[in-house]
Design an enzyme around this catalytic site. Structure first.
Site, PDB file in Angstrom:
ATOM      1  N   HIS A   1     -52.700  20.868 106.355  1.00 50.26           N
ATOM      2  CA  HIS A   1     -53.154  20.643 107.728  1.00 50.26           C
ATOM      3  C   HIS A   1     -53.931  19.332 107.851  1.00 50.26           C
ATOM      4  O   HIS A   1     -54.676  19.143 108.809  1.00 50.26           O
ATOM      5  CB  HIS A   1     -54.052  21.800 108.175  1.00 50.26           C
ATOM      6  CG  HIS A   1     -53.414  23.143 108.109  1.00 50.26           C
ATOM      7  ND1 HIS A   1     -52.321  23.469 108.862  1.00 50.26           N
ATOM      8  CD2 HIS A   1     -53.705  24.239 107.361  1.00 50.26           C
ATOM      9  CE1 HIS A   1     -51.970  24.735 108.599  1.00 50.26           C
ATOM     10  NE2 HIS A   1     -52.788  25.216 107.683  1.00 50.26           N
TER      11      HIS A   1
ATOM     12  N   HIS B   1     -48.824  27.881 110.936  1.00 55.52           N
ATOM     13  CA  HIS B   1     -47.996  28.087 109.740  1.00 55.52           C
ATOM     14  C   HIS B   1     -46.585  28.514 110.135  1.00 55.52           C
ATOM     15  O   HIS B   1     -45.833  29.023 109.321  1.00 55.52           O
ATOM     16  CB  HIS B   1     -48.600  29.163 108.837  1.00 55.52           C
ATOM     17  CG  HIS B   1     -50.046  28.970 108.589  1.00 55.52           C
ATOM     18  ND1 HIS B   1     -51.010  29.640 109.309  1.00 55.52           N
ATOM     19  CD2 HIS B   1     -50.691  28.147 107.729  1.00 55.52           C
ATOM     20  CE1 HIS B   1     -52.201  29.235 108.882  1.00 55.52           C
ATOM     21  NE2 HIS B   1     -52.045  28.344 107.936  1.00 55.52           N
TER      22      HIS B   1
END
Lengths: 332, 332
Positions: free
Chosen positions: B56, B218
């Site tokens: 991320h 995700h």
């Protein structure tokens, strides 16, 4: 084509609207597609105008502001802005101290900036032009005679912007700009093609197991097409030609810059930086400053470039000087 | 899979090496995969520890530094860090003033941070935990009970980091953190899937003409899968649920944040911001601050999220306070 856009014909004008709304420190001339620092012209300061095709964001609008550019002219995607744009920008940022044009070495840009400089001269503005040509990958290219101008332009924006901000005159800012150009070398590679909105399909084909080493920022052919290799090998393929082109062991260290082409996530760019740093250490090149991120992109191309800038006291000080732009902000 | 990596098993550790080499203001504990601000623990200051799965970036290591986090624990890609990591980080950043844990609401993270807080208590460290759950898209999700924690976490890092830096005590920093959490809402969408290096193929399938609205970071299922729509409509699909969840017309304006998921170029994010700003204006929501860029990514996913944070004098002042991290740097 999967993009967050409306009509492909409106991408540039709509992105400019977003930039203006997001950043009150900037002013946008929508008719001419020019991004200005809101307080331009700055009295007594040399003006700096750059520009080029859109699709390379944050280039060039992201480098407009205190300590950076005074104006950036946005062309259509991967298309040079037209002379009228640069003429308008040049006139608008001139406070009497003259204006420097920063041009990346692409034939269309060179031609249009040249014409704009002539028009500006007729308007009574003194213009000097410097041309960035840092890409060691190839001599001559699809849209370029000589070497292409790539990510080294970012470092030029910052350093010359600082020199102008501290009140140097036009020839002095041009001189330090030429020092940057003489001291910076770059090379890039791509894992994927990119898609120009108006075209609607990838600019070129790159098979699933291949990469292009030495590619240009519009997809111009590079040196070699090879099977996708580990990052360690890719880093060597980019750093070695750069080191072969200029002696980076002399001087006061380098600024090492790993740039992402748009679709490559930061985790990969940092991994690449680790590989680049290891190669530089082995080669006896001391890293004094670093830059890692997506600073000169090619739409949704996946890939990276490596630039090295040989530093001296002056360049180091100007790099560290305050800047207040969208892409770089420090010291303020 | 086309990525700038070596062995997929080494992606996180090699990226951490690059981060450490690139940023002397950070220190990396390679054994525990923790990124520290180099001067931690800061005497008298409440420590702030966050962390989560890698992939991320710049989350969370990019928010470590003066005015931000004291430590970030990096899990494997899309995998929670383990309690040992958070325990080590918590102990290392505690100067006696206690430590705040910032957790994004994913079941693994919650469980592991909870265990770490217990272990830290045994070490004699006072820990408070705040949980970010800003995603309005769905109640409960693939890896979450309740709402997921997404890009609002970036705003939490900045604001609570500033509160800790100005010397507030643990309960006061926790209090302003809870105010941020109460005032921020987000929603995202994806145009493409992403590829976890260890898996080697896309996490989910998304046909060439489809997008997923309300997707998790995700790839958790969102609200709807729809044909790809113009940016104007996509912006409405993200902003309207956010506005429906909290009254953003009251108060001192909002911070409007358009976040890219990794592979979406900045030109599209600015175009999206223009659409978001137009919707907010029509809804009577005043924008006081903006943030546009790739700040909380999902590897090479293409897409964007919109977050709104309702501001008051205190939050505005803390947002504007100096920060010196990789992702945010201003006032210094």
């Amino acid at each position: 084509m999967k993009k967050l856009i409306n009509d492909p014909a409106d991408v540039v004008s709509e992105a400019l609207r977003g930039i203006e709304l997001a950043h009150p420190s900037l002013r946008v001339d929508h008719e001419h597609k020019i991004i200005y620092r809101a307080d331009a012209p700055v009295q007594g300061k040399v003006g700096i105008v750059s520009g080029g095709g859109s699709g390379h964001e944050p280039l060039q609008g992201g480098y407009v502001g205190m300590g950076g550019l005074d104006a950036a002219c946005a062309g259509e995607v991967f298309t040079s802005p037209v002379p009228d744009q640069m003429q308008a920008a040049t006139k608008a940022v001139d406070s009497g101290a003259g204006v420097l044009h920063f041009v990346l070495n692409y034939t269309g840009d060179i031609m249009n900036f040249e014409m704009a400089a002539e028009l500006a001269a007729e308007d009574g503005v003194t213009v000097e032009t410097v041309i960035m040509n840092d890409d060691v990958a190839v001599e001559d290219s699809l849209y370029t005679a000589g070497r292409r101008g790539v990510a080294g332009g970012i470092l030029l924006n910052k350093i010359a912007g600082a020199a102008a901000e501290e009140g140097r005159d036009l020839s002095a800012v041009a001189e330090v700009s030429r020092k940057v150009i003489g001291n910076v070398r770059s090379m890039g590679m791509a894992l994927t093609s990119c898609t120009v909105p108006a075209a609607g399909r990838p600019t070129f084909d790159l098979p699933d197991d291949q990469m292009e080493v030495g590619i240009g920022v519009h997809g111009e052919p590079g040196r070699r097409r090879l099977p996708v290799a580990p990052a360690k090998e890719v880093a060597a393929m980019l750093v070695e030609p750069v080191l072969a082109d200029l002696d980076f062991t002399a001087g006061d260290g380098v600024l090492a810059f790993v740039n992402g082409l748009g679709a490559t996530p930061l985790i990969e760019l940092y991994l690449m930086y680790g590989e680049v740093a290891a190669i530089l250490e082995k080669a006896g090149v001391r890293v004094a400053r670093t830059l890692v991120g997506n600073y000169f992109t090619s739409l949704d191309m996946a890939g990276a470039s490596v630039s090295l800038l040989k530093l001296d006291d002056e360049l180091l000080r100007l790099w560290d000087a305050p800047i207040n732009t969208v892409a770089f902000r420090w010291g303020v």
